[in-house]
Design an enzyme around this catalytic site. Structure first.
Site, PDB file in Angstrom:
ATOM      1  N   HIS A 104       0.964  -1.267  -0.026  1.00  0.00           N
ATOM      2  CA  HIS A 104       0.035  -0.062   0.054  1.00  0.00           C
ATOM      3  C   HIS A 104       0.842   1.116  -0.105  1.00  0.00           C
ATOM      4  CE1 HIS A 104      -2.776   3.222   1.280  1.00  0.00           C
ATOM      5  NE2 HIS A 104      -3.711   2.267   1.102  1.00  0.00           N
ATOM      6  N   GLU A 112      -3.627   1.433  -7.432  1.00  0.00           N
ATOM      7  CA  GLU A 112      -4.032   2.696  -6.576  1.00  0.00           C
ATOM      8  C   GLU A 112      -2.853   3.677  -7.079  1.00  0.00           C
ATOM      9  OE1 GLU A 112      -6.263   1.716  -3.130  1.00  0.00           O
ATOM     10  OE2 GLU A 112      -4.406   0.891  -2.466  1.00  0.00           O
TER      11      GLU A 112
HETATM   12  P1  PGA Z   1      -9.292   6.253  -0.076  1.00  0.00           P
HETATM   13  O1  PGA Z   1      -8.215   5.040   0.096  1.00  0.00           O
HETATM   14  O2  PGA Z   1     -10.412   5.321  -0.627  1.00  0.00           O
HETATM   15  O3  PGA Z   1      -9.477   6.723   1.303  1.00  0.00           O
HETATM   16  O4  PGA Z   1      -8.525   7.202  -1.354  1.00  0.00           O
HETATM   17  C1  PGA Z   1      -7.891   3.804  -0.903  1.00  0.00           C
HETATM   18  C2  PGA Z   1      -6.894   3.047  -0.160  1.00  0.00           C
HETATM   19  O5  PGA Z   1      -5.970   3.350   0.655  1.00  0.00           O
HETATM   20  O6  PGA Z   1      -6.646   1.802  -0.533  1.00  0.00           O
END
Ligand code: PGA
Length: 260
Positions: A96, A168
């Site tokens: 992450h 992401e």
């Molecule tokens: P968020 O976080 O939806 O608050 O942008 C996504 C994540 O951390 O995977």
């Protein structure tokens, strides 16, 4: 879609104490129907995992660890291993951006964790994505490739079958900045192409690839209806009962429409 199921992960991050987590789980369980079309995965803090694992209906929800250390046991004060999580969680988030950027995890750490998860029968959710700076420099594709190679190195084709990938973009996480769905499709295509290069066509088609970054109840459907998007990683909106419930039901709806 690479798989029949849509995957929705709720990453609670460092929110909810034991009592709050239990209460939230209870309410969510009342709101969400057990459905074969959607795999709902909850990623609470390590502290609450064991207790929640005894409270959940595993047909309704699965659990994911937000983090762990890659060694199986030993003198590592303050750490929890994948071996200790075995039997409690089915999945683990790895790579992450908050782990990469705040806690300085490297591709080597991430790769060690992917292997530790696989070794301990936990499905790794490998999260990758470019920063705003990398995006503005046109480096998205290169970053995705590097992070994929970095994370998956030494993994056999058989081991890859348990891996889930999450795209992401760092700039979209927790910021409210929304990625354009067509850019997400492009990034996910890059990811599959690279998996194809490493593991072949079948692996590239079958590997579940999710999107995450400021997805809320309003935008979830925009991403879920894109080709190649197998699910979502939800941060902020996953601790909002109403929003998360609505995202799960949209996932079910879209999944059913795509099967028609
Ligand atoms: P968020 O976080 O939806 O608050 O942008 C996504 C994540 O951390 O995977």
């Amino acid at each position: 879609m690479a798989s029949d199921k849509t995957i929705i992960i709720g990453n609670w991050k460092m929110n909810f104490n034991m009592q709050e987590a239990s209460l939230y789980l209870h309410k969510l369980a009342e709101n969400v129907k057990v459905r074969r079309s959607v795999e709902v995965i909850l990623a609470p803090t390590t502290l609450t995992l064991q207790s929640l694992s005894m409270q959940i209906n595993r047909r309704q929800f699965k659990l994911a660890a937000q983090n762990f250390y890659w060694r199986d046991h030993g003198a590592f004060t303050g750490e929890v291993s994948a071996r200790q999580l075995n039997g409690i969680v089915e999945y683990a988030l790895i790579g992450h951006s908050e782990r990469r950027h705040i806690f300085h995890e490297t591709d080597k750490d991430i790769r060690n964790k992917v292997q530790a998860a696989v070794r301990n029968k936990i499905r790794p959710v490998l999260l990758i994505g470019e920063t705003a700076w990398e995006k503005s420099n046109g480096e998205t594709e290169a970053v995705l490739q590097d992070q994929l190679v970095g994370g998956l190195l030494n993994l056999t084709s058989e081991e890859l079958e348990s891996v889930v990938i999450g795209y992401e973009p760092v700039w979209a996480i927790g910021t409210g900045d929304k990625a354009i769905p067509s850019d997400v499709v492009k990034a996910i295509r890059t990811i599959r192409n690279h998996v194809k290069h490493l593991y072949g066509k079948v692996a590239a088609e079958n590997i579940p690839v999710l999107y995450g970054g400021s997805v809320d109840a309003d935008s979830a459907a925009d991403y879920l209806s894109q080709p190649g998007v197998d699910g979502l990683v939800i941060g902020g909106a996953s601790i909002d009962l109403h929003a998360f419930t609505s995202i799960i039901s949209k996932a079910h709806q879209i999944n059913q429409e795509e099967k028609k």
